[in-house]
Scaffold this active site. Structure first.
Site, PDB file in Angstrom:
ATOM      1  N   TYR A 167      -2.540   4.784  -3.706  1.00 18.86           N
ATOM      2  CA  TYR A 167      -3.095   3.241  -3.664  1.00 18.86           C
ATOM      3  C   TYR A 167      -3.567   2.788  -2.198  1.00 18.86           C
ATOM      4  O   TYR A 167      -4.781   2.409  -2.194  1.00 18.86           O
ATOM      5  CB  TYR A 167      -1.486   2.279  -4.452  1.00 18.86           C
ATOM      6  CG  TYR A 167      -2.202   2.481  -4.958  1.00 18.86           C
ATOM      7  CD1 TYR A 167      -2.427   1.359  -5.943  1.00 18.86           C
ATOM      8  CD2 TYR A 167      -1.436   3.086  -6.791  1.00 18.86           C
ATOM      9  CE1 TYR A 167      -2.432   0.990  -7.765  1.00 18.86           C
ATOM     10  CE2 TYR A 167      -1.125   3.265  -7.973  1.00 18.86           C
ATOM     11  CZ  TYR A 167      -1.427   2.095  -8.914  1.00 18.86           C
ATOM     12  OH  TYR A 167      -1.306   2.357  -9.883  1.00 18.86           O
ATOM     13  N   ALA A 173      -5.701 -11.874 -17.106  1.00 21.33           N
ATOM     14  CA  ALA A 173      -7.041 -12.222 -18.112  1.00 21.33           C
ATOM     15  C   ALA A 173      -7.415 -11.633 -19.439  1.00 21.33           C
ATOM     16  O   ALA A 173      -8.190 -11.986 -20.208  1.00 21.33           O
ATOM     17  CB  ALA A 173      -8.076 -11.209 -17.063  1.00 21.33           C
ATOM     18  N   ASP A 179      -1.378  -7.733  -5.787  1.00 22.97           N
ATOM     19  CA  ASP A 179      -1.610  -6.125  -5.401  1.00 22.97           C
ATOM     20  C   ASP A 179      -2.754  -5.652  -4.842  1.00 22.97           C
ATOM     21  O   ASP A 179      -3.793  -5.808  -4.391  1.00 22.97           O
ATOM     22  CB  ASP A 179      -1.935  -5.899  -7.049  1.00 22.97           C
ATOM     23  CG  ASP A 179      -0.304  -5.611  -7.888  1.00 22.97           C
ATOM     24  OD1 ASP A 179       0.703  -6.311  -7.040  1.00 22.97           O
ATOM     25  OD2 ASP A 179      -0.982  -5.280  -8.690  1.00 22.97           O
ATOM     26  N   VAL A 180      -3.203  -4.360  -4.499  1.00 19.86           N
ATOM     27  CA  VAL A 180      -4.398  -3.792  -3.573  1.00 19.86           C
ATOM     28  C   VAL A 180      -4.858  -3.138  -4.255  1.00 19.86           C
ATOM     29  O   VAL A 180      -6.134  -3.394  -3.905  1.00 19.86           O
ATOM     30  CB  VAL A 180      -3.090  -2.244  -2.483  1.00 19.86           C
ATOM     31  CG1 VAL A 180      -3.139  -1.540  -3.200  1.00 19.86           C
ATOM     32  CG2 VAL A 180      -3.895  -1.883  -1.566  1.00 19.86           C
ATOM     33  N   TYR A 209      -5.202   5.679 -13.324  1.00 17.93           N
ATOM     34  CA  TYR A 209      -3.351   6.161 -13.069  1.00 17.93           C
ATOM     35  C   TYR A 209      -2.683   7.313 -13.264  1.00 17.93           C
ATOM     36  O   TYR A 209      -2.051   7.089 -12.999  1.00 17.93           O
ATOM     37  CB  TYR A 209      -3.082   4.372 -14.515  1.00 17.93           C
ATOM     38  CG  TYR A 209      -3.183   2.798 -15.094  1.00 17.93           C
ATOM     39  CD1 TYR A 209      -2.683   2.542 -13.467  1.00 17.93           C
ATOM     40  CD2 TYR A 209      -3.237   2.440 -15.597  1.00 17.93           C
ATOM     41  CE1 TYR A 209      -2.743   1.130 -12.852  1.00 17.93           C
ATOM     42  CE2 TYR A 209      -4.273   1.236 -15.533  1.00 17.93           C
ATOM     43  CZ  TYR A 209      -3.578   0.590 -13.896  1.00 17.93           C
ATOM     44  OH  TYR A 209      -3.472  -0.809 -13.576  1.00 17.93           O
ATOM     45  N   ALA A 269       0.835  -1.470  -0.270  1.00 17.43           N
ATOM     46  CA  ALA A 269      -0.401   0.000  -0.324  1.00 17.43           C
ATOM     47  C   ALA A 269       0.718   1.398   0.010  1.00 17.43           C
ATOM     48  O   ALA A 269       1.493   1.595   1.167  1.00 17.43           O
ATOM     49  CB  ALA A 269      -0.775   0.410   0.693  1.00 17.43           C
ATOM     50  N   VAL A 270       1.114   1.999  -1.269  1.00 16.64           N
ATOM     51  CA  VAL A 270       1.854   3.204  -1.181  1.00 16.64           C
ATOM     52  C   VAL A 270       1.293   4.368  -1.900  1.00 16.64           C
ATOM     53  O   VAL A 270       0.129   3.950  -2.851  1.00 16.64           O
ATOM     54  CB  VAL A 270       3.089   2.558  -2.089  1.00 16.64           C
ATOM     55  CG1 VAL A 270       4.169   1.628  -1.259  1.00 16.64           C
ATOM     56  CG2 VAL A 270       2.969   1.885  -3.938  1.00 16.64           C
ATOM     57  N   GLU A 325       6.687  -7.911 -13.693  1.00 18.36           N
ATOM     58  CA  GLU A 325       5.522  -8.790 -14.459  1.00 18.36           C
ATOM     59  C   GLU A 325       6.491  -9.539 -15.623  1.00 18.36           C
ATOM     60  O   GLU A 325       6.764 -10.488 -15.769  1.00 18.36           O
ATOM     61  CB  GLU A 325       4.749  -8.114 -15.130  1.00 18.36           C
ATOM     62  CG  GLU A 325       3.660  -8.999 -15.668  1.00 18.36           C
ATOM     63  CD  GLU A 325       1.645  -8.539 -15.641  1.00 18.36           C
ATOM     64  OE1 GLU A 325       1.450  -8.476 -14.577  1.00 18.36           O
ATOM     65  OE2 GLU A 325       2.150  -8.000 -16.581  1.00 18.36           O
TER      66      GLU A 325
END
Length: 282
Positions: A52, A161, A138-139, A273, A48-49, A230
């Protein structure tokens, strides 16, 4: 086509005989009976940064409290860059939150890079002694249905996905031979989403260490892989095949419509984003 027909039409075993977990392909009662006599603790790390934290952390922890490994002992490890922003959440029985303050970074790419380093450091220091299995998520996600024992394995990877039915030649692997994340055209199995991965603590430690090593080597050569951590995660799983693969039901974009995805377990939260990835002001 019925949901059962859809499942039967999709890949449920990899070429190296690892299961691809879809809803309905496992015996939930048998799993619960087994783990009733084999007590385990499952860890869940979440970063958590920056912005976010305010936008997603409360919802993520609340959803994990309700749906993640229900009935099992769970430790949620929150890695946060501003301890004062940690929300108060009353947890259910068998759930614990442990909080670690981490260094604040200016660029979101640096945050992504340092994630692997932080996971490996905490896994070495204490997490490996506290849990039997460990997930890293991921948060900016929400667990919406029971995320259970069927996901446990020595090493677990999450099908992306957007790419789970795409030919390996068309997957967005890192194609520069200068990068440690390089995968040649025509090679590879699946494209995995870095938003979810897991396994035994020692395997998660290996994943994080190797990915961070590749990231550092790239940085020394002024290279940044196309999809950052990733890309390196996909290189790791290309070389070290996961023992369990999770279907897109376990990390789905709810804004996509697909008749094959009928029982979503975890979904992406709404993202902005431009707002979230603005330069951090220190």
């Amino acid at each position: 086509m019925s949901s059962l027909q859809c499942i039967k039409s999709l890949k449920h075993t990899t070429n190296w005989s690892a299961p691809v977990v879809w809803h309905g392909t496992y015996n939930e009662v048998a799993l619960e009976n087994y783990y009733a006599s084999h007590k385990i603790t499952v860890g869940l790390t979440v970063f958590a940064v920056g912005r976010y934290t305010d936008r997603y952390l409360y919802t993520f922890i609340s959803s994990a409290d309700k749906y993640f490994m229900a009935g099992q002992k769970v430790i949620i490890y929150v890695l946060i860059d501003d301890f004062s922003k940690l929300p108060w959440i009353e947890l259910s029985p068998l759930r614990t939150v442990k909080v670690f303050e981490i260094k604040r970074e200016k660029r979101w790419q640096a945050i992504s890079r340092m994630g692997m380093k932080t996971i490996s450091e905490h896994a070495v220091d204490h997490i490996q002694y506290e849990v039997d299995f460990l997930f890293c998520m991921d948060v900016d996600q929400i667990i919406v249905r029971k995320y259970g024992l069927e996901t446990l394995g020595e090493s677990g990877a999450q099908l992306h996905a957007h790419w789970y039915k795409t030919s390996p030649t068309e997957l967005p692997y890192e194609r520069s031979q200068l990068s440690e994340a390089y995968i040649p055209v025509g090679k590879g199995d699946f494209y995995y989403h870095a938003a979810v991965f897991g396994g035994t603590p020692i395997q998660v430690l290996n994943i994080a260490r190797e990915c961070f090593k590749g990231i550092l080597n790239d940085k020394k050569n002024s290279i940044e892989a196309v999809w950052h951590d990733e890309s390196h995660l996909n290189k790791y799983f290309f070389l070290h095949k996961p023992t369990k693969v999770l279907s897109p039901e376990y990390c789905w974009n709810m804004f996509g419509i697909n008749s094959e995805i009928n029982t979503v377990k975890l979904c992406w939260a709404v993202k902005n984003y431009d707002y979230l990835r603005q330069t951090v002001i220190l």
